[in-house]
Design a protein around this motif. Sequence first.
Motif, PDB file in Angstrom:
ATOM      1  N   GLY A 322       0.818  -1.210   0.000  1.00  0.00           N
ATOM      2  CA  GLY A 322       0.000   0.000   0.000  1.00  0.00           C
ATOM      3  C   GLY A 322       0.851   1.259   0.000  1.00  0.00           C
ATOM      4  O   GLY A 322       0.602   2.196  -0.775  1.00  0.00           O
ATOM      5  N   ILE A 323       1.870   1.305   0.863  1.00  0.00           N
ATOM      6  CA  ILE A 323       2.753   2.475   0.928  1.00  0.00           C
ATOM      7  C   ILE A 323       3.530   2.628  -0.370  1.00  0.00           C
ATOM      8  O   ILE A 323       3.706   3.754  -0.882  1.00  0.00           O
ATOM      9  N   SER A 324       4.000   1.518  -0.933  1.00  0.00           N
ATOM     10  CA  SER A 324       4.745   1.568  -2.199  1.00  0.00           C
ATOM     11  C   SER A 324       3.893   2.150  -3.317  1.00  0.00           C
ATOM     12  O   SER A 324       4.374   2.971  -4.120  1.00  0.00           O
ATOM     13  N   LEU A 325       2.627   1.746  -3.387  1.00  0.00           N
ATOM     14  CA  LEU A 325       1.737   2.265  -4.434  1.00  0.00           C
ATOM     15  C   LEU A 325       1.421   3.741  -4.212  1.00  0.00           C
ATOM     16  O   LEU A 325       1.347   4.523  -5.169  1.00  0.00           O
ATOM     17  N   MET A 326       1.240   4.136  -2.949  1.00  0.00           N
ATOM     18  CA  MET A 326       0.891   5.536  -2.671  1.00  0.00           C
ATOM     19  C   MET A 326       2.061   6.485  -2.929  1.00  0.00           C
ATOM     20  O   MET A 326       1.852   7.662  -3.217  1.00  0.00           O
ATOM     21  N   THR A 327       3.291   5.999  -2.803  1.00  0.00           N
ATOM     22  CA  THR A 327       4.462   6.849  -3.035  1.00  0.00           C
ATOM     23  C   THR A 327       5.029   6.679  -4.444  1.00  0.00           C
ATOM     24  O   THR A 327       6.066   7.262  -4.761  1.00  0.00           O
ATOM     25  N   ARG A 328       4.352   5.910  -5.266  1.00  0.00           N
ATOM     26  CA  ARG A 328       4.830   5.642  -6.627  1.00  0.00           C
ATOM     27  C   ARG A 328       4.897   6.916  -7.474  1.00  0.00           C
ATOM     28  O   ARG A 328       5.656   6.989  -8.444  1.00  0.00           O
ATOM     29  N   ILE A 329       4.131   7.928  -7.112  1.00  0.00           N
ATOM     30  CA  ILE A 329       4.089   9.159  -7.893  1.00  0.00           C
ATOM     31  C   ILE A 329       5.460   9.839  -7.946  1.00  0.00           C
ATOM     32  O   ILE A 329       5.827  10.461  -8.954  1.00  0.00           O
ATOM     33  N   PHE A 330       6.258   9.705  -6.877  1.00  0.00           N
ATOM     34  CA  PHE A 330       7.596  10.311  -6.875  1.00  0.00           C
ATOM     35  C   PHE A 330       8.498   9.631  -7.901  1.00  0.00           C
ATOM     36  O   PHE A 330       9.333  10.280  -8.536  1.00  0.00           O
TER      37      PHE A 330
END
Length: 400
Positions: A322-330
């Motif tokens: 979940g955290i990996s997907l949410m920070t994928r924008i960077f």
Amino acid sequence: FQQFSDTGSSRKEHVKITSEPKPGFLERLSETSAGMLIGLVTFLLAFYLLFTNEGRALRTAKSLDEGLSLVVPLDNIHSISQQNEGRLVHLSGALSTSKPLFDPSYGLSIQAVKLKRKVEMYQWVEYEDSKEYEENGEIKKETKYSYDTEWKSEVVSSRNFDREIGHKNPSAMAVESFTAVSPNVQVGSFVLSKGLVDKIDDFKQLSLSHLEDPHADVTRGGDYFYHSDNPRRPEVGDLRVSFFYAGLSGDDPRLGSADKVTVIARQRGDQLIPYHTKSGDVLEILYPGDLSAEEVFQKEHESNTMKTWALRASGWFSMFVGISLMTRIFYTLVDWFPVVRELVNVGLKAFAVCVASSLSLLTISAGWLFYRPLWALLLALLSVVPILVARSRVPPKKQQ
């Protein structure tokens, strides 16, 4: 476009190449935004999984301790004592059923708790192996499809194949699989509940060597009945049937003595039914073999521990994803710069590991708060360690 080619392998194969323009920045940003939403849902589900798992684990452990302190061993399983009415009892003995299970279509019968008929059909199966690469500003996907024939217990739909011509499977089986269950299963004079009978699932394959061919169009080969003109060279659509049994409930000259089981449940007349503990759990336990009450509850504790750690690992992994997907924008924002992209990717994964570990420990401690407050406090303090470790690896800013 698509490009097809057939190989000369014994397995039927062909290669399909598709291409599409490399997605632009806005398109990739849109895909990342959708991934962030999925990540948020996964992240929130991880909290629920971790928190409820701790309450479940502690409640189960408390119920097992309660059960061990109350259980009454039965010395004689062939007489029913009214003194034990409504109490949690422990007994061991051989399984028995009122009548044998049989399959008249194949002339087979056995004195057992369960009889399973497994039907398999010879069918085409499709395998795919894909790889993507970039060429001339386009993203190309090369997929190799291969086809082989195998025995499968489920119908494989050839309509979903990339190339159905020459690999068509029947849409249904002429003979169906099924599992027959004895309506009355006993240990001594006690009748087992449906929940206890469901736990008798140690299936063993039944040897068919003593049986004759049941029909003219059915041939026995080894431990299978074949619906085939030539079992050694089956064709697509041919069937083979095998049988399995669980809970042998009578002495059999070929299979041996009836299986013994150990049961812990509530006595109600001659019935063994679920026992509801004060902790809110249900005790309805069955194990193969002759075990003491202490051995049974020890096994249940071990099973509870394994389940708890498996769910903890699943919760942590869900939070990490979940955290990996949410920070994928960077990662998407620096996708045009290969060196920076890789550094950001490593940093984001390290960030996800640290945050997921800290939040998982914090959530677990919250789950323990009402049961073991001291352990909850220690876990809460431990949850700070991953963040401190991560910060210790960041070089301090230079003094101005």
